[in-house]
Motif scaffolding. Sequence first.
Motif, PDB file in Angstrom:
ATOM      1  N   ASN A  78       0.840  -1.098  -0.005  1.00  0.00           N
ATOM      2  CA  ASN A  78       0.096   0.003  -0.079  1.00  0.00           C
ATOM      3  C   ASN A  78       0.868   1.007  -0.105  1.00  0.00           C
ATOM      4  O   ASN A  78       0.586   2.199  -0.707  1.00  0.00           O
ATOM      5  N   TYR A 112       2.189   5.892  -2.216  1.00  0.00           N
ATOM      6  CA  TYR A 112       3.053   7.115  -1.695  1.00  0.00           C
ATOM      7  C   TYR A 112       4.524   6.921  -2.099  1.00  0.00           C
ATOM      8  O   TYR A 112       5.334   7.794  -1.986  1.00  0.00           O
ATOM      9  N   LEU A 122      -9.977   7.112   6.695  1.00  0.00           N
ATOM     10  CA  LEU A 122      -8.961   6.719   5.864  1.00  0.00           C
ATOM     11  C   LEU A 122      -9.524   6.182   4.224  1.00  0.00           C
ATOM     12  O   LEU A 122      -8.699   5.636   3.694  1.00  0.00           O
ATOM     13  N   LYS A 162      -6.026   9.488  -2.449  1.00  0.00           N
ATOM     14  CA  LYS A 162      -5.426  10.359  -3.302  1.00  0.00           C
ATOM     15  C   LYS A 162      -6.170  10.607  -4.561  1.00  0.00           C
ATOM     16  O   LYS A 162      -6.289   9.669  -5.191  1.00  0.00           O
ATOM     17  N   ALA A 168      -4.280  13.353   0.343  1.00  0.00           N
ATOM     18  CA  ALA A 168      -4.248  12.146   1.377  1.00  0.00           C
ATOM     19  C   ALA A 168      -2.887  12.085   1.900  1.00  0.00           C
ATOM     20  O   ALA A 168      -2.006  11.031   1.729  1.00  0.00           O
ATOM     21  N   LEU A 209       0.567  11.911   3.376  1.00  0.00           N
ATOM     22  CA  LEU A 209       1.282  10.645   4.094  1.00  0.00           C
ATOM     23  C   LEU A 209       1.095  10.585   5.488  1.00  0.00           C
ATOM     24  O   LEU A 209       1.119   9.381   6.094  1.00  0.00           O
ATOM     25  N   TYR A 238      -2.123  10.184   6.962  1.00  0.00           N
ATOM     26  CA  TYR A 238      -2.510   8.615   6.676  1.00  0.00           C
ATOM     27  C   TYR A 238      -1.706   7.692   7.861  1.00  0.00           C
ATOM     28  O   TYR A 238      -2.474   6.702   8.378  1.00  0.00           O
ATOM     29  N   VAL A 242      -3.578   5.199  10.596  1.00  0.00           N
ATOM     30  CA  VAL A 242      -3.022   3.791  10.770  1.00  0.00           C
ATOM     31  C   VAL A 242      -2.677   3.375  11.838  1.00  0.00           C
ATOM     32  O   VAL A 242      -3.172   2.364  12.358  1.00  0.00           O
ATOM     33  N   THR A 271      -7.735   2.422  -1.153  1.00  0.00           N
ATOM     34  CA  THR A 271      -8.378   2.607   0.100  1.00  0.00           C
ATOM     35  C   THR A 271      -9.689   2.043   0.101  1.00  0.00           C
ATOM     36  O   THR A 271     -10.546   1.972   1.043  1.00  0.00           O
ATOM     37  N   TRP A 289     -10.246   0.102   3.284  1.00  0.00           N
ATOM     38  CA  TRP A 289     -10.707   0.777   4.555  1.00  0.00           C
ATOM     39  C   TRP A 289     -12.287   1.256   4.636  1.00  0.00           C
ATOM     40  O   TRP A 289     -13.065   0.995   5.509  1.00  0.00           O
TER      41      TRP A 289
END
Length: 490
Positions: A239, A244, A296, A300, A383, A385, A388, A392, A451, A454
């Motif tokens: 992920n 990212y 979450l 992006k 979104a 990093l 996020y 998480v 995502t 989530w």
Amino acid sequence: MADLSLSHRILFLNTLAFTICFACWTLNGVLVTFLVDKEIFDWNVVQIGWLLGIPVLTGSIMRLPVGILTDKYGGKIIFSVLLLLCSIPLFLLPFANSFWSFAVLSFFFGLVGTSFAVGIGYTSIWYPKEWQGRALGIFGMGNAGAAITTFIAPTLLNNFSEKDPVNGWKMLPIIYGASLVIIGLLFIVFAKNKTNQGVSKTMGELLSPLKKTRVWRFGTYYFLVFGFFVAYSQWLLPNFMNVYGTTLVMGGMFATMFSLPSGIIRAFGGYLSDKFGARKVMYWVLGSSIIISFLLMFPKMEIFTAGPGVLASNNGTVTEIAADKIVVNGKVHQITAKKKTDTENNAVFPVKNSWQEIVVKQNQEVKKKELLARGITQINFSANLWVYLVLVILIGISWGIGKAAVYKHIPEYFPNEIGVVGGMVGLIGGLGGFFGPIIFGYLLDYTGLWTSSWIFIFILSVLCLLWMHRTIIKAMRRKSPDFTRHIEDH
């Protein structure tokens, strides 16, 4: 005191073995991601999901029978055999050259996941009742073994692959296999066997609690808080790398920041459950899981939509066109030009940019209210990093507390069937770790959204909370019908 020091030695060996076993159990999360990233194997997202889930499946479905064997033959024998046996498929993994050979060997080394059932049974018989909570809480911290893999394995893989880019990875499963052998030998030398002296029951009597809905409800909670902890311990690495653009090592470090606190905080979850009650803690855990997974869910993304345009205020001819204006028969219509924006912005909130694009030409005849420039609005959500990552980590901590709260319920409702009910709840939870990466793989393949996992977690968290709340309300109505009627009247 001598007996207690022996108990502490057994607890230390159990926790060490469980930690190493958990590290091996989640090995595929790093290894498979690395092999696909380096194009050593060409597996698609669905196949990756299966390879991440298969070891978890074996460790889950075999928990109940292995737990029963531990009660019968003792933890020293079962743990020693388990550790030595599971090293074999790891030593054979370097010879895997296809999806199926990798999957079969993953199925067999996944047996290390049954170490939870062995350790729970073997730890509990060495401690008196007043020590049980602390001892099992310390043992449960072995979940943090997932963090060992996500933290150390990426660096080892990179180092091994510097000299031999194609075959360097093969050293990693050999090191993991050797670790299991060493711990297995430590068990043979330093552990002392002890069996459960409880009255032996028939298989029918042993499994009778599984007919109760409550067991399956607890299992569903554990499916979420433990199963998806295991799933994300592996899924977060690809992920972070895909969404990212992190390196394998950086992604592994971020995944560690999810799994390590979640594993360690389990002991604190036991303390909170003792102090406030497991039910209250589960309300907090499921509520926070809903809120955080909702936050979450947003990927992006860059959205282009129709914005406010510019219309002619009168009939006439377009006499002048410039970057910032259109003139119709002397009437000036202002135009908003497109601003330059940083496409790699790291803003926490969505960033909006609106402009107009001219659709008419010089000397063109236009009518009143005719469109001169089309409005465009761009919304960019990066979104972030770091946001996020923090979310998480928070959901991981919440689930870590939830793992202890679920197991706190079991002795309260099933004091004489802790082993069987605990094994079944653990089995259902482990299945979450198996199905998680597979479900995530199919969702990613279908939606194209990382995502989407989530979104699934959000829905599952809502269902768990509704089921728990509905059960509690029904119980209250049964026990105090007058009181609940009084509440409803106000």
